[in-house]
Design an enzyme around this catalytic site. Structure first.
Site, PDB file in Angstrom:
ATOM      1  N   SER A 148       0.843  -1.200   0.000  1.00  0.00           N
ATOM      2  CA  SER A 148       0.000   0.000   0.000  1.00  0.00           C
ATOM      3  C   SER A 148       0.886   1.262   0.000  1.00  0.00           C
ATOM      4  CB  SER A 148      -0.952  -0.053   1.203  1.00  0.00           C
ATOM      5  OG  SER A 148      -2.000   0.864   1.037  1.00  0.00           O
ATOM      6  N   ASP A 223     -10.215  -5.579  -3.090  1.00  0.00           N
ATOM      7  CA  ASP A 223      -9.617  -4.555  -2.218  1.00  0.00           C
ATOM      8  C   ASP A 223     -10.532  -3.333  -2.207  1.00  0.00           C
ATOM      9  OD1 ASP A 223      -8.042  -2.418  -1.255  1.00  0.00           O
ATOM     10  OD2 ASP A 223      -6.199  -3.327  -2.023  1.00  0.00           O
ATOM     11  N   HIS A 256      -7.381  -6.121   0.932  1.00  0.00           N
ATOM     12  CA  HIS A 256      -6.201  -5.287   1.194  1.00  0.00           C
ATOM     13  C   HIS A 256      -5.396  -5.784   2.405  1.00  0.00           C
ATOM     14  CE1 HIS A 256      -4.223  -1.436   0.254  1.00  0.00           C
ATOM     15  NE2 HIS A 256      -4.121  -1.179   1.536  1.00  0.00           N
TER      16      HIS A 256
END
Lengths: 277, 277
Positions: A148, A223, A256
């Site tokens: 991320s 996600d 995620h």
């Protein structure tokens, strides 16, 4: 160098270590973790850097990814920095996506951030001087990966130091920070409103240069931050136009979380080991 | 049955699920996790129970052990209950080793605990009725394992239901709760001062009965709670005297953490799968 050992735990035969030290670059005390595989005294060991995402410390990857079994299997050291400067005297923001836990791996130029938020220098210089002293038989070979915000960090640091890192990989990275809400908010604060200064911290810009290390990216299709924060189209177009080696895998149904990271981590380690040998 | 799905996440191809429900046995809302491997619709799947230690919820094992890669590899479902009743209306204690997060897997008889602290009934009856409804092709075969307080729980529940559980395993279990500080404190509170009532909740007593399932125990030599809370001598003596199959492994240098559990978890899964087939 005032390195203080906080923890050493056996894990899969290797050593999971935690250190603290005063950082000159960040002007505060910092903590990081490093894993050393079991055969570290007997053979040359390469080093992989892991950069974590928003809100994380060095603990998230250490405790939730299960990476130690892979670092031991491949006999590689792994270092995990924190995601920002920390402490009462360090500027912060009430939001979870700005300030402490959200350093974005840049060197801030704006007040009140510039004093402490020099994460790029911290990682590429200060921690890079410390890391080799902790790996007894360091091979000198390094790769970098992250998740991320840390995927953005790994890509930016890896590409800005293309002669140093053999390969780059990322899970769910912020590929175009200058174009998405998380990145715009952070860059506006840390770098100011002049978007010309953002380019050197944006993967989608950097991938237009030549001679970048090979890149592997994994993105979960379920996600909740995709595609809003993690949009890939322009990055991949620039990579293709520049004949840059990028493997972008969309993983059906994954989100995620660290459950996603853990699932595909072996693939990422195998990718790096291919380039570290 | 008022089961509410809170989360379903893909992990190693299988599904990591979290549910909440109102528990009649505990008189409060409860949360648990269950992992279902990828081929759950195609073949008969056995079930392993994991019981966690002091202060834990269902999240610790789910997030820190990396068990999903093994549950997927061996194609087994894994269910992870919470460690006590929970909530504002549930009795608690300021100490971390009594009350919420510290149910010890017994049925309490003393005030104020008896109303909610019926963890044995919750697991062996209430959750045992729910679990099979979540595993599409449940084979009917079950094993049980746990850590520390949950190691004690796994041994007690496994031995009290020796015809049901094919095998039992434990990491750093409290083997003689009636003889060590954690167990004496909990049993005094939950069961009262009459130590005769403690015997049915003490592995070291139960192992004297015949026909117990095979048992595997792993204990780290650098565990800071060993031997004070986790003393094994009397348990092993009773097992030997009774010709009970117990494999007790002392692992040099390992501590009480999930780094230890993760390292030896494959060995425990392999042990259970041998008996579940």
């Amino acid at each position: 160098m005032n390195l203080k050992s906080i923890e050493k735990r056996l894990s899969f035969g290797g050593q999971q270590c935690k250190y603290s030290h005063y950082s000159e670059a960040l002007q505060c005390d910092m903590t990081f973790s490093i894993y050393l595989p079991s055969n570290r005294e007997q053979k040359k060991i390469p080093l992989i850097w892991w950069l974590s995402g928003l809100t994380c410390t060095d603990d998230n990857f250490s405790q939730k990814s299960g990476f130690q079994s892979l670092a031991e299997k491949y006999q590689v050291a792994v270092i995990i920095p924190d995601t920002s400067p920390r402490g009462e005297n360090v500027a912060d923001d009430e939001a979870w996506d700005l300030g402490q836990g959200a350093g974005f791996y840049v060197n801030a130029t704006q007040s009140p951030w510039a004093k402490n938020y020099q994460m790029y220098t911290y990682i590429t210089e200060e921690l890079s001087a410390i890391a080799p002293t902790l790996v007894p038989e360091f091979s000198g070979q390094e790769s970098i990966m992250g998740h991320s915000m840390g995927g953005h960090g790994a890509l930016v640091i890896g590409m800005k130091n293309a002669d140093r890192f053999k390969s780059i990989s990322a899970f769910s990275p912020i590929l175009s920070p200058s174009q998405v809400p998380w990145g715009i908010k952070a860059f506006s604060s840390y770098l100011g409103e002049d978007q010309a200064t953002w380019k050197e911290w944006d993967s989608t810009e950097l991938i237009q240069e030549s001679g970048m290390p090979p890149i592997l990216i994994s993105q979960g299709s379920a996600d909740t931050f995709y595609p809003e924060q993690l949009e890939e189209t322009t990055f991949l177009e620039h990579a293709q136009k520049n004949n840059q080696e990028v493997q972008y895998s969309k993983e059906e149904g994954y989100d995620h979380s660290y459950f996603f990271i853990a699932t595909f981590l072996d693939e990422h380690f195998a990718f790096h080991m291919k380039h570290l040998k």
